[in-house]
Design an enzyme around this catalytic site. Sequence first.
Site: not given
Ligand code: PEP
Length: 261
Positions: A10-12, A102, A104, A174, A180, A221, A242
């Site tokens: 997921n490049w956000k 997601h 976010e 998640e 993050g 993470s 992410g």
């Molecule tokens: C995500 O944004 O879906 C995610 C899991 O981010 P990260 O790996 O940075 O925690």
Amino acid sequence: MARRKLIAGNWKMNMTSAEGAQLIKDIKAQFGAECPCTAVNKPDVLVCPPFTSIAAVIEAAKGTCFNVGAQNIHWEEKGAYTGEISGNMLNELGVTYVIIGHSERRQYFGETDDTVNKRTKAALKHNIKPVICVGETLKQRQAGETLAVIENQVRAALKDLTAEDMKNVTIAYEPVWAIGSGLAATNEDAQEVHAMIRGLLKKLYEGTSVADETRILYGGSMNDANAAGLLAQPDIDGGLIGGAALKPDKFAVIIKAALGK
Ligand code: PEP
């Protein structure tokens, strides 16, 4: 039936078109001649750039096994929905997956269980595979509400979906506190939630193979150091990644962990 793993980035809101195309090249370079798509037990690999970079990334990913997905989809075909993107538009680009719900989006953009369900149905209608995100907040975990929260989110997201629909659905667990933060769930805590989700699928789709066949990803993470342990859990079928998905070397290690190398 063994479930093929899915490693999804997921490049956000990162990567312009040029940067995204370069990132694909850099990830490919990590494998040399040995593209992960040549392995017998290959995982599916997916990258989800921002909308504006999708075309360039699809072009850069030609000739590889990388799937390209979007990060959102609206449920209407067109109209007065400023800032939204429809399934037709994603079909025209050629995306094959879409991330839905997601945390976010839920936290900052008013996504609800109901809109997650509507977006999921829109994705399926357009032959785009939804990756539906669910997860508890730290407060909910500390209050012992994790399993109930996740069960409610999964039930709501899958409302009215048939066993046939479920062939194209992926669920991503998640935990919000892990995204993050650098603090991933332990293998055991993640496995506990994944097993509960699979048990719920058994109940919801009794008498079908849905529970056995649906991929349930872990996200939060996941990185080059913890991926192998998480991916070794019986009910963890891949990762939604992410930060580490933007680092070619780390993303490649995670893909290799899914190969069992
Ligand atoms: C995500 O944004 O879906 C995610 C899991 O981010 P990260 O790996 O940075 O925690």
